[in-house]
Design a protein around this motif. Structure first.
Motif: not given
Lengths: 331, 437
Positions: B164-188
């Motif tokens: 849950l993001y309060t704003s796009t900062q940290g999400f889009d331009g400043d990307n700090q999103r979580d990512t599952a990499r090789f763990l698979g889509a279930r963990c995205e």
């Protein structure tokens, strides 16, 4: 008193000292200054000396000194420690200290007669104090406590008396301006100056920021100048500063200037309305009646946090980071 | 990669039946929605068996000086004072009176030290992956995805990971999103930006509920047939699970509706989007979502640091206190770990714009709840907050502490996609035992 020739305006002596000077008061008919510092001390500087120095002589605040004012022989200081302190300048000693607000005091003003002190704070009150006794005369309110929908605390940044001392104005983080009668506490006017409101991220719930940092009434008391920065961002050095002049009784904007560099934090209205001086990265002499910059001079290495002007308006004193400077207009 | 039964601090009384129970409950919740949790026994059973994490990520980099490690009166201290907390001898910034009264329930690490001083890029990716210096060149799953994977409950129709993001900062331009990499889509993560609920929770007018369920049943049947003989293919399994998860999320749309909460609870969290999202987070973890990140932006105060923190810190104080109280009152706190974290802290030096810049050398993080010893103030910085004075803690050690608090062996081995063995945290990483219960 003819207005000095601005073309001859130039920097004079300067005093260097580490840290941030935040506010300034000048003793009448002298070059003796009192400067409040972020280290909680109040420094004395005498520009009449051959080699002026900043000497820390008054210590009593536990945080930033945010406002200074002179009432007769007494200096009144305000701080982020929520205190007001009265100082005897002859003895250089504390007269009294008052827990003046529940939260940080942002600014202090003294009426022209030197009888009433006004302070504003994040507790959303404008308090009026008897300058001689330190008694709280009354508490003026009228601002919202909270900025909705952000649920942030509101703040009151500025206060200023009319030259006749009958009214006092304050502004908040919503860019609301409220003017009260000093004698009765009755609200005389309120309006909004929305161009100062930084709300670029408001919809995203990120941050709200008001760009009004100083207020000054015209000599006839009918107009109110607000100084700060347009709703660009929260970087105090970015973009041009802004001054807007209002007929405060109607809330109608009569003039706007965008000039200089950064958020204006010093403001002075010439007693004959020859100009309004607003300062931060530059010192800007502005026509109070029309959008015209009469003179602009770079502040130098230290942006201006506050300023004081001599009675004849031929000397300007500024404080900022690491510097107290005199500017002069030779006769 | 999932932990095997017998997690370190899992209650032995619950472990044998945990998965079977939750598989059943997951289906029940999925069919009937959150409100079944109003049944005390069922809610209680869930509460006792489920480890969860709420990460309050202070995106942009909150100042440690204006929160957990104030230095009043020092040149670096800024204008705010420090106030006494409920932990003897420990003071926090005066902007946090509510948390000051609750510090005996929270552990603070004041000596957190990380190399990253950026909002985005390789430094942030490395930090969010746990600073895997033992795995150069490998893009690691981030903390949220690792925890979603570790805490995932088979059969649970809810997502394992929500952001849950309060704003796009940290999400889009400043990307700090979580990512599952090789763990698979279930963990995205399912990311929700600037609002309380994901898009697409309602069916279009042209599709009835019955039609949608029929289509989903057909799709699932075809997917099941396609999956037959491909059981080891993670992509196929992930694809099928993703659809199931979408349906499960739609079935639980009420979880994102905070109007279902009593007004007094909503009032405690306050009107800010951050507060409302924190309340959604509590509803999600209560229903069985194992990991929720509430990304509170934007703390990047290069100018007017004190004005920004005078606004945001009281809001953090209010929301964090409300969340902890709420979790405690609902009996969830012992199984829920609440973490505050960011991509960095802020400089001791106050710049000419009354701002603080990017800083990683020493800053503060907090841990509350599951597996944590409240009231522990671990590590310290020097008088001006310019360096760690005692007990430096790295990101890897911090992650190990989080895993350990949740009963996950932080040194457990798993295999990367190429078969290379890997531990959850680098070899010989030690958790901060002082903060563990």
């Amino acid at each position: 008193m003819p207005a000095p020739d601005l073309e001859r305006f130039r920097p004079g002596k300067a005093v260097a000292h580490p840290g941030d000077f935040l506010c300034l008061a000048r003793e009448p008919d002298s070059e003796r200054l009192w400067a409040g510092h972020a280290d909680g001390r109040i420094y004395a500087i005498d520009f009449a000396a051959d080699k002026p120095e900043a000497k820390a002589v008054l210590e009593g605040h536990a945080s930033y000194v945010s406002g200074l004012g002179l009432a007769s022989n007494t200096l009144v200081s305000a701080g982020w420690d929520k205190k007001l302190i009265w100082w005897d300048l002859q003895k250089r000693a504390r007269v009294r200290a008052v827990e003046a607000h529940k939260l940080w005091i942002r600014q202090l003003a003294v009426n022209a007669a030197g009888t009433v002190v006004a302070t504003v704070s994040d507790d959303m009150a404008c308090n009026l104090w008897d300058a001689a006794s330190g008694r709280l005369i009354r508490q003026l309110t009228g601002f919202n406590e909270t900025l909705l929908p952000l649920d942030y605390p509101n703040k009151v940044f500025t206060c200023s008396f009319t030259p006749d001392g009958r009214h006092v104005a304050a502004t908040d983080a919503e860019c609301k301006v409220v003017v009260w009668e000093v004698e009765t506490g009755r609200e005389a006017a309120r309006f909004v100056a929305p161009d100062f409101l930084f709300n670029g991220m408001l919809a995203l719930g990120s941050y709200a920021y008001s760009g009004i940092r100083r207020a000054a009434f015209s000599p006839d008391g009918r107009s109110l100048a607000l100084a700060g920065i347009r709703n660009g961002n929260a970087f105090v050095h970015a973009g041009k500063g802004m001054v807007q002049v209002f007929d405060w009784q109607t809330g109608k904007k009569t003039c706007e200037h965008q000039a200089g560099s950064g958020q204006f934090e010093g403001l002075y209205w010439h007693p004959k309305s020859a100009w309004v001086l607003a300062a931060h990265g530059s010192l800007c002499f502005l026509d109070p009646a029309q959008p015209r910059v009469l003179k602009e001079v770079k502040s130098g290495e230290a942006a201006t946090a506050d300023l004081a002007v001599s009675e004849s308006a031929d000397a300007v004193y500024t404080v900022g980071r690491g510097k107290v400077r005199k500017w002069e207009i030779p006769g | 990669m999932r932990s095997q039964p017998g997690r370190l601090c899992g209650s032995p009384a619950h472990a044998p039946h945990r998965r079977a129970f939750l598989a059943g409950v997951g289906g029940f919740v999925g069919a009937a929605g959150l409100d079944v949790l109003g049944v005390p026994l069922l809610a209680d059973e869930l509460q006792r068996r489920h480890k969860r994490v709420i990460l309050l990520f202070l995106s942009g980099g909150a100042s440690q000086f204006e929160t957990w490690d104030p230095k009043p009166g020092r040149p670096t201290g800024g204008p705010f004072q420090a106030i006494q907390t409920s932990v003897h001898g420990y003071r926090v910034c005066e902007l946090m009176p509510r948390m000051a009264a609750r510090m005996h329930k929270t552990a603070v690490i004041r000596s957190f030290s990380t190399p990253n001083v950026n909002h985005t890029g390789p430094g942030v990716e490395a930090l969010l992956g746990g600073d895997r210096k033992d795995a150069p060149g490998i893009q690691m799953p981030t903390l949220g995805s690792l925890l979603a994977h570790e805490l995932s409950v088979p059969g649970n129709s809810l997502p394992d990971h929500v952001g849950l993001y309060t704003s796009t900062q940290g999400f889009d331009g400043d990307n700090q999103r979580d990512t599952a990499r090789f763990l698979g889509a279930r963990c995205e993560p399912i990311n929700i930006v600037g609002k309380l609920a994901p898009d697409g929770m309602k069916l279009p007018a042209s599709v009835s509920e019955g039609d949608h369920r029929a289509r989903e049943a057909l799709r699932d049947k075809l997917a099941e047939r396609f999956q037959a003989g491909r059981e080891r293919d993670a992509t196929v399994a992930s694809h099928r699970a993703a659809y199931q998860r979408v349906r499960g999320t739609m079935d639980n749309a009420g979880l994102f509706d905070v109007s279902r909460e009593p007004q007094k609870v909503r009032d405690r969290y306050g009107a800010s989007l951050f507060g409302q999202q924190a309340l959604v987070a509590r509803r999600l973890i209560e229903a069985g979502v194992p990991f929720v990140r509430v990304n509170r932006g934007w703390w990047d105060a290069h100018g007017e640091n004190f004005e920004l923190h005078a606004a945001l810190v009281p809001n953090l104080d209010k929301v964090m206190a409300a969340l902890l109280d709420d979790l405690e009152q609902r009996g969830l706190i012992d199984d829920t770990l609440v973490v505050t974290f960011a991509e960095m802290g802020r400089t001791p030096t106050i710049n000419a714009q009354r701002g603080r810049d990017h800083w990683g050398r020493c800053w503060s993080v907090t841990l509350t709840g599951c597996g944590i010893k409240g009231g522990v103030i671990h590590g310290s910085t020097n008088a001006d907050g310019t360096d760690v004075a005692t007990d430096r803690v790295t990101a890897a050690e911090f992650y190990a502490t989080i895993f350990q608090a949740l009963g996950i062996d932080h040194q457990r081995e798993y295999a990367e996609p190429d078969g290379r063995p890997m531990r959850l945290t680098p070899y010989e990483t030690k958790p901060v035992s002082a903060v563990l219960a």
